[in-house]
Design a protein around this motif. Structure first.
Motif, PDB file in Angstrom:
ATOM      1  N   LEU A  47      47.832  40.987  31.334  1.00 53.44           N
ATOM      2  CA  LEU A  47      47.974  42.127  32.220  1.00 53.44           C
ATOM      3  C   LEU A  47      48.302  41.660  33.630  1.00 53.44           C
ATOM      4  N   VAL A  48      48.890  42.552  34.392  1.00 52.21           N
ATOM      5  CA  VAL A  48      49.153  42.312  35.809  1.00 52.21           C
ATOM      6  C   VAL A  48      48.605  43.492  36.600  1.00 52.21           C
ATOM      7  N   GLY A  49      47.824  43.199  37.639  1.00 52.79           N
ATOM      8  CA  GLY A  49      47.353  44.227  38.542  1.00 52.79           C
ATOM      9  C   GLY A  49      48.332  44.360  39.697  1.00 52.79           C
ATOM     10  N   LEU A  50      49.018  45.490  39.764  1.00 54.37           N
ATOM     11  CA  LEU A  50      50.008  45.732  40.813  1.00 54.37           C
ATOM     12  C   LEU A  50      49.430  46.782  41.758  1.00 54.37           C
ATOM     13  N   GLY A  51      49.011  46.329  42.941  1.00 50.31           N
ATOM     14  CA  GLY A  51      48.345  47.259  43.835  1.00 50.31           C
ATOM     15  C   GLY A  51      48.345  46.790  45.277  1.00 50.31           C
ATOM     16  N   ASP A  52      47.374  47.327  46.024  1.00 48.86           N
ATOM     17  CA  ASP A  52      47.252  47.015  47.449  1.00 48.86           C
ATOM     18  C   ASP A  52      45.948  46.266  47.711  1.00 48.86           C
ATOM     19  N   SER A  53      45.427  46.360  48.940  1.00 51.29           N
ATOM     20  CA  SER A  53      44.234  45.593  49.308  1.00 51.29           C
ATOM     21  C   SER A  53      43.002  45.962  48.491  1.00 51.29           C
ATOM     22  N   LEU A  54      42.939  47.198  48.007  1.00 56.32           N
ATOM     23  CA  LEU A  54      41.789  47.624  47.215  1.00 56.32           C
ATOM     24  C   LEU A  54      41.700  46.839  45.917  1.00 56.32           C
ATOM     25  N   MET A  55      42.850  46.449  45.395  1.00 50.83           N
ATOM     26  CA  MET A  55      42.886  45.643  44.181  1.00 50.83           C
ATOM     27  C   MET A  55      42.932  44.154  44.502  1.00 50.83           C
ATOM     28  N   ALA A  56      43.568  43.812  45.607  1.00 48.39           N
ATOM     29  CA  ALA A  56      43.752  42.398  45.960  1.00 48.39           C
ATOM     30  C   ALA A  56      42.427  41.699  46.244  1.00 48.39           C
ATOM     31  N   GLY A  57      41.430  42.472  46.707  1.00 51.48           N
ATOM     32  CA  GLY A  57      40.151  41.868  47.078  1.00 51.48           C
ATOM     33  C   GLY A  57      40.137  41.461  48.529  1.00 51.48           C
ATOM     34  N   TYR A  58      40.495  42.391  49.384  1.00 49.28           N
ATOM     35  CA  TYR A  58      40.583  42.143  50.820  1.00 49.28           C
ATOM     36  C   TYR A  58      39.291  41.537  51.361  1.00 49.28           C
ATOM     37  N   GLN A  59      39.398  40.353  51.991  1.00 49.49           N
ATOM     38  CA  GLN A  59      38.289  39.604  52.606  1.00 49.49           C
ATOM     39  C   GLN A  59      37.200  39.196  51.606  1.00 49.49           C
ATOM     40  N   LEU A  60      37.532  39.161  50.334  1.00 44.56           N
ATOM     41  CA  LEU A  60      36.559  38.770  49.317  1.00 44.56           C
ATOM     42  C   LEU A  60      36.984  37.462  48.652  1.00 44.56           C
ATOM     43  N   PRO A  61      36.022  36.698  48.127  1.00 47.52           N
ATOM     44  CA  PRO A  61      36.382  35.540  47.304  1.00 47.52           C
ATOM     45  C   PRO A  61      37.218  35.997  46.113  1.00 47.52           C
ATOM     46  N   ALA A  62      38.068  35.121  45.631  1.00 51.56           N
ATOM     47  CA  ALA A  62      38.981  35.493  44.541  1.00 51.56           C
ATOM     48  C   ALA A  62      38.243  36.018  43.315  1.00 51.56           C
ATOM     49  N   ASP A  63      37.060  35.465  43.037  1.00 53.75           N
ATOM     50  CA  ASP A  63      36.346  35.894  41.834  1.00 53.75           C
ATOM     51  C   ASP A  63      35.612  37.228  41.997  1.00 53.75           C
ATOM     52  N   GLU A  64      35.722  37.843  43.201  1.00 52.74           N
ATOM     53  CA  GLU A  64      35.104  39.147  43.413  1.00 52.74           C
ATOM     54  C   GLU A  64      36.139  40.279  43.501  1.00 52.74           C
ATOM     55  N   SER A  65      37.406  39.941  43.335  1.00 51.16           N
ATOM     56  CA  SER A  65      38.442  40.969  43.370  1.00 51.16           C
ATOM     57  C   SER A  65      38.316  41.872  42.148  1.00 51.16           C
ATOM     58  N   TYR A  66      38.991  43.000  42.198  1.00 50.14           N
ATOM     59  CA  TYR A  66      38.939  43.938  41.076  1.00 50.14           C
ATOM     60  C   TYR A  66      39.481  43.304  39.798  1.00 50.14           C
ATOM     61  N   THR A  67      40.617  42.636  39.889  1.00 47.68           N
ATOM     62  CA  THR A  67      41.201  42.057  38.680  1.00 47.68           C
ATOM     63  C   THR A  67      40.297  40.992  38.076  1.00 47.68           C
ATOM     64  N   ALA A  68      39.676  40.163  38.928  1.00 46.82           N
ATOM     65  CA  ALA A  68      38.794  39.105  38.423  1.00 46.82           C
ATOM     66  C   ALA A  68      37.550  39.694  37.772  1.00 46.82           C
ATOM     67  N   GLN A  69      36.940  40.672  38.427  1.00 43.48           N
ATOM     68  CA  GLN A  69      35.734  41.271  37.869  1.00 43.48           C
ATOM     69  C   GLN A  69      36.043  42.089  36.615  1.00 43.48           C
ATOM     70  N   LEU A  70      37.190  42.757  36.593  1.00 47.84           N
ATOM     71  CA  LEU A  70      37.577  43.514  35.402  1.00 47.84           C
ATOM     72  C   LEU A  70      37.858  42.579  34.231  1.00 47.84           C
ATOM     73  N   GLU A  71      38.549  41.475  34.496  1.00 46.36           N
ATOM     74  CA  GLU A  71      38.817  40.506  33.423  1.00 46.36           C
ATOM     75  C   GLU A  71      37.514  40.015  32.809  1.00 46.36           C
ATOM     76  N   LYS A  72      36.547  39.682  33.642  1.00 49.67           N
ATOM     77  CA  LYS A  72      35.250  39.211  33.131  1.00 49.67           C
ATOM     78  C   LYS A  72      34.556  40.300  32.321  1.00 49.67           C
ATOM     79  N   ALA A  73      34.571  41.528  32.828  1.00 49.28           N
ATOM     80  CA  ALA A  73      33.913  42.629  32.126  1.00 49.28           C
ATOM     81  C   ALA A  73      34.557  42.877  30.768  1.00 49.28           C
ATOM     82  N   LEU A  74      35.873  42.786  30.700  1.00 47.63           N
ATOM     83  CA  LEU A  74      36.572  42.991  29.432  1.00 47.63           C
ATOM     84  C   LEU A  74      36.304  41.850  28.463  1.00 47.63           C
ATOM     85  N   LYS A  75      36.253  40.633  28.977  1.00 51.53           N
ATOM     86  CA  LYS A  75      35.932  39.493  28.111  1.00 51.53           C
ATOM     87  C   LYS A  75      34.508  39.621  27.571  1.00 51.53           C
TER      88      LYS A  75
END
Length: 214
Positions: free
Chosen positions: A30-58
């Motif tokens: 999958l690819v997350g195509l979005g803006d700062s809300l998805m990118a994880g603005y000012q957050l560590p990479a593993d706290e972004s929406y895509t990273a947390q969603l990937e973990k939750a799905l796994k």
């Protein structure tokens, strides 16, 4: 020699039969195509929406990889301009989340809808499934703007037959403890809430992609 030929023939047949199963074993991409809300603005990479969603799905048993192709500050026009190269061939699905910056800038909702429509049409042409994430207009934009902006996402979801998560910031927008100091972007805990609430739609989305592979 006959034994070796027979053995070779057997191996070829076995590998041929196994090939579809090996292909099916590839992770969903999958690819997350979005803006700062998805990118994880000012957050560590593993706290972004895509990273947390990937973990939750796994954790739910899905074999999935989610690439974060979100860009802070992006609008629907920016997303449309980069949609093809941000979503490479071989992608199984796109999580499309754009429009928040359009609303903040007062861009005409009709333009935002036209851009999102073009992206959905393009992904459909490429055979890439889409999960659409909606946004609501900020209250300060007024009732008229909201009446034109808010129906965009349900209307497009119905037009293209794609799953919709209606409001990305549901459960977060009114909770200051779940946002950064700017009062707009979610913190890591806020993203976790967004993931939790959108997870059922994402699960169904992946299940549909998996079924289409068979």
């Amino acid at each position: 020699m006959r034994f070796k030929a027979a053995l070779f023939h057997f191996v070829v047949i076995a590998l041929t039969a196994l090939a579809p199963r090996l292909a099916a074993a590839e992770p969903l991409r999958l690819v997350g195509l979005g803006d700062s809300l998805m990118a994880g603005y000012q957050l560590p990479a593993d706290e972004s929406y895509t990273a947390q969603l990937e973990k939750a799905l796994k954790d739910k048993g899905f074999d999935v990889v989610i690439e974060n192709a979100a860009v802070s500050g992006d609008t629907t026009s920016g997303g449309l301009a980069r949609a093809d190269w941000s979503v490479p061939d071989g992608t199984d699905g796109v999580i499309l989340e754009l429009g928040a910056n359009d609303a903040l800038r007062g861009i005409a909702p009709e333009d935002s809808e036209r851009n999102l429509d073009a992206m959905l049409a393009r992904f459909q042409e490429r055979g890439i499934a889409v999960m659409l994430i909606g946004m609501l207009a900020p209250p300060n934009m007024g009732d008229d703007y909201a009446a034109r902006f808010n129906p965009i996402y349900p209307r497009l979801a119905e037009k293209y037959g794609v799953p919709l998560y209606p409001f990305f910031l549901d459960g977060v927008v009114t909770e200051s403890r779940l946002k950064l100091e700017d009062g707009m972007h979610p913190n890591g805990e806020g993203v976790a809430v967004m993931v939790s609430r959108s997870l059922p739609v994402a699960e169904k989305f992946l299940s549909n992609i998996s079924q289409s592979r068979k």
